[in-house]
Design an enzyme around this catalytic site. Structure first.
Site, PDB file in Angstrom:
ATOM      1  N   LYS A  47       0.837  -1.206   0.000  1.00 19.44           N
ATOM      2  CA  LYS A  47       0.000   0.000   0.000  1.00 19.44           C
ATOM      3  C   LYS A  47       0.869   1.252   0.000  1.00 19.44           C
ATOM      4  O   LYS A  47       1.830   1.335   0.777  1.00 19.44           O
ATOM      5  CB  LYS A  47      -0.874   0.034   1.255  1.00 19.44           C
ATOM      6  CG  LYS A  47      -1.848  -1.130   1.359  1.00 19.44           C
ATOM      7  CD  LYS A  47      -3.154  -0.783   0.747  1.00 19.44           C
ATOM      8  CE  LYS A  47      -4.178  -1.901   0.939  1.00 19.44           C
ATOM      9  NZ  LYS A  47      -5.311  -1.746   0.032  1.00 19.44           N
ATOM     10  N   LYS A  50     -13.388  -6.825  -7.281  1.00 21.57           N
ATOM     11  CA  LYS A  50     -13.715  -7.402  -5.985  1.00 21.57           C
ATOM     12  C   LYS A  50     -15.138  -7.904  -6.130  1.00 21.57           C
ATOM     13  O   LYS A  50     -16.099  -7.179  -5.838  1.00 21.57           O
ATOM     14  CB  LYS A  50     -13.630  -6.334  -4.903  1.00 21.57           C
ATOM     15  CG  LYS A  50     -12.216  -5.815  -4.666  1.00 21.57           C
ATOM     16  CD  LYS A  50     -12.253  -4.646  -3.702  1.00 21.57           C
ATOM     17  CE  LYS A  50     -10.907  -4.421  -3.032  1.00 21.57           C
ATOM     18  NZ  LYS A  50      -9.803  -4.145  -3.940  1.00 21.57           N
TER      19      LYS A  50
HETATM   20 MG   LIG Z   1      -6.793  -1.707  -4.408  1.00 20.35          MG
END
Ligand SMILES: [Mg+2]
Length: 324
Positions: A140, A244
């Protein structure tokens, strides 16, 4: 095949071994709802795994929706789940498919990308030192001061196993200027991709970035639901799409859209259990042409509750019915 089936649900809460740091803050507990459908002599499982800050309903919304349903439901009721409840739509429709579709004949062999801890902790992640060559890692960014992150990034690169792939995920947290800084550096290192450098409102700028730099860009937060994915596709996005599935809404329509348009897809986790994940592997990924991209399902090591080794029935037995 079935008119109506018996329906039960049980909420769950799984604590991460350590909270996950994202651009949106700290995340400590993964909450979701397990669905159980029973028709004739078959039982099928589904899972509602929302992420509210990603644009789906909240877990509480999902729970209220389940509580308001009767103990028997029909396919028509599932088809009527509103667009405002995409995680519910996924959970119910995937469970229904598990009842009516034949079991998968082959299970795809997928390579997975391993999510590293955010920040400097990534440099000490055991996975870095135990993974085989050619592994894929994800880290991240857009969480700390950019200069510090850029320095950590170069250290991280030096620690990667041979021929490893690294993907970065900004969760929409960069400015145009920061995105340019990152991309310039990434182009030199052959980074696999950067997920969502800019906020979802800035598709035009991301299109520009994708033309200006060679590191592939992937839309993620921009394409949470199938409807958003279709919009970005029709506005000309031909880079990668992070999907997702548990947040996207109807998995049947998602499968159809992906089959019709040849999308470059990264299938990604929302920290679902194996119930949702197996459905995605067996009924979505397996239904599409095979791809070499690692999926984002490498998140088992974020929990130590043993659920990965349990069958749906065993998970179910450990949960309490919700007090409605
Ligand atoms: Mg992502």
């Amino acid at each position: 095949m079935f008119d109506r089936v018996r329906f039960e649900f049980r909420p769950y809460a799984r604590r991460f071994k350590r909270p996950l740091q994202t651009h949106h803050g700290e995340w400590a507990v993964r909450q979701g709802v397990i669905l159980r459908l029973e028709g004739a002599d078959r039982v099928s499982w589904g899972e509602i795994v929302p992420i509210e800050w990603f644009g789906s309903e909240s877990c509480l919304d999902a729970l209220r929706f389940c509580q308001a349903l009767p103990g028997e439901i029909t396919h028509a009721q599932i088809q009527q789940i509103p667009a405002s409840l995409p995680a519910c739509r996924f959970g119910f429709e995937s469970a229904w498919e598990g009842l009516v579709l034949p079991p998968p004949n082959s299970v795809p062999q997928l390579s997975i990308s391993m999510l590293l801890p955010t920040g400097a902790e990534a440099l000490h992640a055991p996975q870095l030192f135990t993974a085989s060559s050619g592994s894929t890692f994800k880290w991240k960014i857009g969480v700390a001061v950019i200069q510090d992150e850029l320095e950590l990034f170069e250290e991280l690169i030096s620690l990667l196993p041979n021929q490893a792939h690294l993907r970065l995920d900004a969760n929409g947290g960069l400015t145009w200027q920061q995105a340019c800084q990152w991309l310039q550096l990434c182009d030199g290192y052959g980074i696999e991709l950067i997920e969502q450098p800019l906020p979802p409102t800035q598709l035009d700028q991301m299109l520009k970035l994708s033309q200006r730099y060679s590191t592939p860009l992937a839309l993620d937060e921009s394409v949470t639901t199938l409807e958003q994915l279709q919009t970005c596709y029709h506005q000309g996005w031909r880079g990668l799409f992070v999907i997702k599935a548990p947040l996207a809404g109807s998995p049947v329509q998602l499968r159809h859209f992906c089959q019709t348009h040849q999308l470059d897809i990264v299938w990604s986790s929302v920290f679902e259990t194996a119930i949702a994940r197996r459905y995605i592997e067996n009924y979505l990924i397996a239904a599409l042409p095979s791809s070499n991209r690692a999926t984002g399902f490498g998140v088992e090591h974020w929990f130590d509750d043993g659920w990965e080794q349990r069958s749906p029935e065993q998970i179910w037995q450990r949960l309490e019915p919700s007090n409605s």
